[in-house]
Design an enzyme around this catalytic site. Sequence first.
Site, PDB file in Angstrom:
ATOM      1  N   ASN A 199      51.969  46.209 100.998  1.00  0.00           N
ATOM      2  CA  ASN A 199      52.540  47.513 101.732  1.00  0.00           C
ATOM      3  C   ASN A 199      51.453  47.809 102.785  1.00  0.00           C
ATOM      4  OD1 ASN A 199      54.346  47.978  99.654  1.00  0.00           O
ATOM      5  ND2 ASN A 199      52.740  49.029  98.619  1.00  0.00           N
ATOM      6  N   ARG A 200      50.863  46.616 103.374  1.00  0.00           N
ATOM      7  CA  ARG A 200      49.991  46.624 104.698  1.00  0.00           C
ATOM      8  C   ARG A 200      48.836  47.527 104.514  1.00  0.00           C
ATOM      9  NH1 ARG A 200      52.878  42.868 105.121  1.00  0.00           N
ATOM     10  NH2 ARG A 200      54.026  41.953 106.987  1.00  0.00           N
ATOM     11  N   LEU A 201      48.290  48.021 103.358  1.00  0.00           N
ATOM     12  CA  LEU A 201      47.308  48.712 103.170  1.00  0.00           C
ATOM     13  C   LEU A 201      46.136  47.667 102.813  1.00  0.00           C
ATOM     14  CD1 LEU A 201      48.804  51.486 100.784  1.00  0.00           C
ATOM     15  CD2 LEU A 201      48.275  51.399 103.346  1.00  0.00           C
TER      16      LEU A 201
END
Length: 219
Positions: free
Chosen positions: A196-198
Amino acid sequence: MIFDLSNYRKNYYQNSLLESDVPKKPFQLFHYWFEQEKLFYKKKNNNDEINAMFISTIGKDGAPETRVVLLKEYSEKGFIFYTNYYSFKGRSIQNIPKVCISFYWKNTERQIIIKGITFKIKKEKSDKYFQKRPKENQIGCWASQQSSKILSKEYLLKQYKKWNNFFQKKMIKRPFYWGGYIIKPYKMEFWQGQPNRLHDRLVYSLNKEKKWILYRLSP
């Protein structure tokens, strides 16, 4: 004409990067990651150049210039690569010795970004490495005045043939304009892809006392 690349994406799941799991010094983490990437290629019997790194310098026009070079040695003292001192990057380093290098290893979903100050290494060390290079590569150093304008590829091939003939019965010495640089880092960022692009981003930065301080950046 517009080429839409908006669907080019992937998610990242392989590893995480936590403060509790990393060493106090960034070189230890760099070595660990490098060895893990090397092990991946060894299992696949792949000889890709995992030591390939991007290096960015500042040109005379004040704009950054980025290209790929090969890392040839690393230690707690720094990161060493070799090039023509009169190339664009060599002249840029002469003017502004601060550079940025980066590695991207897609197999382990990792990036490393390193900022440092660049110095020429000792001539004896450059000589020693030059003699390890294949003969064809040694001759190439004499044939190519890197980054200079030439009339054609045929001209370059003629230069190679000329120097190849010249060195038929002679030892090939290192050209005075070719040698190594060491990049002594003051900041090293380790990026680990996350879902999730974290993404995990941990930074080691040298303080005024020359001690490494660790902190996290938002992705």
